[in-house]
Scaffold this motif. Structure first.
Motif, PDB file in Angstrom:
ATOM      1  N   MET A  80       0.828  -1.203   0.000  1.00  0.00           N
ATOM      2  CA  MET A  80       0.000   0.000   0.000  1.00  0.00           C
ATOM      3  C   MET A  80       0.870   1.264   0.000  1.00  0.00           C
ATOM      4  O   MET A  80       0.457   2.317  -0.488  1.00  0.00           O
ATOM      5  N   LEU A  81       2.088   1.140   0.534  1.00  0.00           N
ATOM      6  CA  LEU A  81       2.987   2.294   0.569  1.00  0.00           C
ATOM      7  C   LEU A  81       3.334   2.785  -0.825  1.00  0.00           C
ATOM      8  O   LEU A  81       3.580   3.979  -1.035  1.00  0.00           O
ATOM      9  N   THR A  82       3.338   1.858  -1.799  1.00  0.00           N
ATOM     10  CA  THR A  82       3.733   2.252  -3.156  1.00  0.00           C
ATOM     11  C   THR A  82       2.671   3.090  -3.849  1.00  0.00           C
ATOM     12  O   THR A  82       2.922   3.642  -4.922  1.00  0.00           O
ATOM     13  N   PRO A 112       0.241  -5.721 -11.916  1.00  0.00           N
ATOM     14  CA  PRO A 112       0.403  -4.365 -11.380  1.00  0.00           C
ATOM     15  C   PRO A 112       1.389  -4.276 -10.206  1.00  0.00           C
ATOM     16  O   PRO A 112       1.916  -3.201  -9.917  1.00  0.00           O
ATOM     17  N   PHE A 113       1.613  -5.397  -9.520  1.00  0.00           N
ATOM     18  CA  PHE A 113       2.518  -5.392  -8.363  1.00  0.00           C
ATOM     19  C   PHE A 113       3.919  -5.904  -8.715  1.00  0.00           C
ATOM     20  O   PHE A 113       4.850  -5.750  -7.929  1.00  0.00           O
ATOM     21  N   SER A 114       4.047  -6.527  -9.897  1.00  0.00           N
ATOM     22  CA  SER A 114       5.283  -7.247 -10.219  1.00  0.00           C
ATOM     23  C   SER A 114       6.497  -6.341 -10.365  1.00  0.00           C
ATOM     24  O   SER A 114       7.626  -6.789 -10.185  1.00  0.00           O
ATOM     25  N   SER A 115       6.275  -5.066 -10.687  1.00  0.00           N
ATOM     26  CA  SER A 115       7.399  -4.147 -10.854  1.00  0.00           C
ATOM     27  C   SER A 115       7.509  -3.126  -9.727  1.00  0.00           C
ATOM     28  O   SER A 115       8.387  -2.256  -9.756  1.00  0.00           O
ATOM     29  N   ARG A 116       6.650  -3.221  -8.733  1.00  0.00           N
ATOM     30  CA  ARG A 116       6.677  -2.222  -7.654  1.00  0.00           C
ATOM     31  C   ARG A 116       7.885  -2.438  -6.742  1.00  0.00           C
ATOM     32  O   ARG A 116       8.166  -3.554  -6.324  1.00  0.00           O
TER      33      ARG A 116
END
Length: 300
Positions: free
Chosen positions: A114-116, A264-268
């Protein structure tokens, strides 16, 4: 305490139930099915029949308990993730209202990812980082709802969990990367794979939830993080070696196609500290690291 636990039969919840009982607490676990009820009884817990969308059931269980740990979440990333987020918010609001003015502890679950949504990419996240109340993003509204409860007589706290909560058989997002590698025939990472995901062992996370219940001050933000960030390329390389698959870079444009809902999370890049959590509660992770569990566990 007599503790009401939602998600009590899940991967993390089952460990939290054991941790609480071993520490001398009584557990009242939410059960939606006969199988879940039987699992709770076998673990030494009491059963409260109901579900996340049965608000009357949640309200009565919370009111009859000395504290609540809310772990349940409907992981429906494909069909209706927004609906799952709203169900979580309504559950948090209902439980919170039942506890208002009581001084009882209420611990909810969120995630470090969630911080991202509101920090600059790659900046180390800390427990002091709280989203603006007007930001509407997955689970952030629930976070802010619980922080507000601390001003209404509830000893509320939030545990942001790492995307990889692991043991020797399961590993959150890492386990999903294993499944995708099997399906696609390659072990992938996005771009150069330098983006990092925090990690924490299941048993260390369970202990953190117990400590939060027992002594976290009202309005505490806590981080379930043992490792601040493991590069996704490193994870992909371990997976590729064990499955004897090529390790390949996936372009950001193709991440959604390759990783599906995980795209959507794979590059965060989500480096996250737990220094303040450790100082506040005396929490010290002692169990194996993510890569140790990947190398020595039963993932493959």
């Amino acid at each position: 305490m007599r503790v009401f636990v939602t998600g009590a039969t899940g991967f993390i919840g089952s460990a939290v139930v054991r941790e609480l009982i071993e520490a001398g607490h009584q557990v009242l676990g939410l059960a939606r099915s006969d199988a879940a009820a039987a699992s709770l009884v076998a673990a030494g817990a009491q059963v409260h029949r109901g579900s996340l969308d049965d608000l009357d059931s949640l309200r009565s269980a919370a009111a009859a308990s000395d504290g609540v740990i809310h772990l349940a979440f409907i992981h429906d990333f494909f069909a209706d993730y927004e609906g799952a987020v709203n169900t979580d918010l309504h559950a948090v609001q209902t439980i919170g209202a039942a506890l208002e003015g009581s001084g009882k502890p209420f611990v909810i679950t969120s995630g470090t990812l969630m911080l991202t949504f509101f920090l600059p990419q790659g900046r180390l996240g800390t427990e002091k980082d709280v989203a603006d109340a007007g930001l509407v993003a997955p689970r952030i509204v629930s976070e802010n709802t619980v922080l507000a409860l601390s001003r209404r007589g509830v000893r509320s706290s939030i545990v942001r969990l790492s995307p990889s909560v692991h043991d020797t058989k399961r590993g959150g997002f890492t386990q999903i990367m294993v499944s995708i590698a099997r399906e696609k025939g390659v072990s992938g990472y996005v771009g150069d794979g330098s983006n990092r995901w925090p990690a924490v062992h299941q048993l260390d996370a369970a202990r953190l939830f117990r400590l939060a219940l027992e002594k976290a001050p009202a309005g505490s933000m806590l981080h379930g993080v043992a490792e601040e960030g493991v590069p996704t390329r490193t994870i992909a390389e371990v997976i590729g070696r064990h499955l004897d698959l090529p390790v390949v870079s996936i372009t950001p444009e193709d991440a959604g196609k390759h990783f599906s809902w995980l795209g959507p999370f794979s590059s965060r890049d989500n480096p996250t500290s737990s220094a303040l959590t450790r100082e506040l509660l005396g929490w010290q992770p002692v169990h194996p690291t993510l890569l140790q569990d990947l190398e020595e566990g039963d993932y493959f």
